[in-house]
Design an enzyme around this catalytic site. Structure first.
Site, PDB file in Angstrom:
ATOM      1  N   CYS A 177      33.520  33.220  40.426  1.00  0.00           N
ATOM      2  CA  CYS A 177      34.856  32.858  39.942  1.00  0.00           C
ATOM      3  C   CYS A 177      35.187  31.438  40.396  1.00  0.00           C
ATOM      4  O   CYS A 177      35.797  30.652  39.661  1.00  0.00           O
ATOM      5  CB  CYS A 177      35.901  33.825  40.487  1.00  0.00           C
ATOM      6  N   CYS A 229      36.571  37.594  32.372  1.00  0.00           N
ATOM      7  CA  CYS A 229      35.944  36.587  33.250  1.00  0.00           C
ATOM      8  C   CYS A 229      34.563  37.058  33.714  1.00  0.00           C
ATOM      9  O   CYS A 229      33.597  36.283  33.710  1.00  0.00           O
ATOM     10  CB  CYS A 229      36.825  36.314  34.461  1.00  0.00           C
TER      11      CYS A 229
END
Length: 268
Positions: A177, A229
């Site tokens: 991330c 994501c």
């Protein structure tokens, strides 16, 4: 030779300035576009449907969700989302909104886990009850400051786990991330990538989810945002309502502490 170097450096500087100006201009135009649409945000339709579902008897127990405790007492919705995720004594665990709604639908309405998590993400002709209920609950925290609790040991542990996930590199691209969201000024095409380690960025990003996605014609929740994501990083698909997603949400929400909540919002 020195003069040539000066010309090269000047050209690079001019090019960099032009690129920065173009990016800034694009960002400003996108912001104006969103502002123009904000007054007619279709998410309001999801909010109204969610309120109806909240107050409608359902499941084997034919009960509403009006006694669901989201952390501020049974049935209290106002301001609840601004203080989630949090530790719940009755389950002895930290839960985010969607995980807590799953619990309430099972315990209050008598749904099975499969029924309580059916169609978490809607599509054309197949609306999601979950996205609608989330839209209603989150809208009840508009204008309030994020104040995620961090006094219980399990809340602190969830935050630390979420932080580790944020920095964990894996998958086919060796991404984390943090690859996209730990540096100022990064973007993909016209899409800004907020630096979650920057408090103002974290506040702006977190407080505008869930959101109506114009490109998808649906309201998307935080669970969906994180799911997407992970998908883009080519990670294994996370289980809906899992503790992993809750931990990740705790990290993001706590980083956004103090930010004024303003969702469901509008996204591209």
């Amino acid at each position: 030779m020195r003069r040539m170097h000066q010309y090269v450096f000047a050209a690079i500087a001019a090019g960099t300035s032009a690129l920065a100006l173009a990016q800034s201009s694009a960002t400003d135009e996108i912001a104006k576009y969103r502002q123009l649409l904000a007054d007619g945000n279709p998410a309001e339709l999801w909010e109204m449907r969610g309120e109806e579902l909240w107050k409608t008897k359902a499941g084997p127990k034919q009960a509403t969700l009006e006694k669901c405790d989201l952390g501020k007492g049974p049935g209290v919705v106002k301001g609840a989302y601004a203080e989630l995720p949090r530790y719940f004594k009755d389950t002895d665990k930290v839960m985010d909104l969607e995980q807590r709604l799953m619990h309430c639908r099972m315990t209050l309405q008598g749904l099975t886990k499969e029924e309580a998590t059916k169609r978490p993400f809607g599509s054309a002709g197949n609306p999601s009850d979950i996205e609608a209920i989330v839209s209603y609950v989150t809208a009840e925290s508009k204008g309030m400051k994020m104040a995620v609790p961090m006094s219980h040991p399990k809340e602190k542990a969830a935050y630390e786990i979420g932080k580790k996930i944020f920095f964990h590199r894996a998958g086919a691209y060796d991404f984390a991330c943090a690859t996209c969201h730990s540096v100022d000024g990064q973007r993909i095409r016209l899409q800004e990538l907020p630096n979650i380690l920057n408090k103002s960025n974290a506040q702006q990003a977190y407080t505008t989810w869930p959101a109506y996605r114009v490109s998808q014609g649906e309201v998307r929740t935080m669970q969906h945002r994180l799911y997407d994501c992970f998908r883009q990083q080519r990670f294994p698909e996370p289980v809906y309502g899992s503790d992993l997603i809750t931990a990740m949400t705790m990290f993001l929400a706590k980083n956004a502490d103090g930010g004024v909540y303003n969702a469901p919002a509008l996204k591209r």
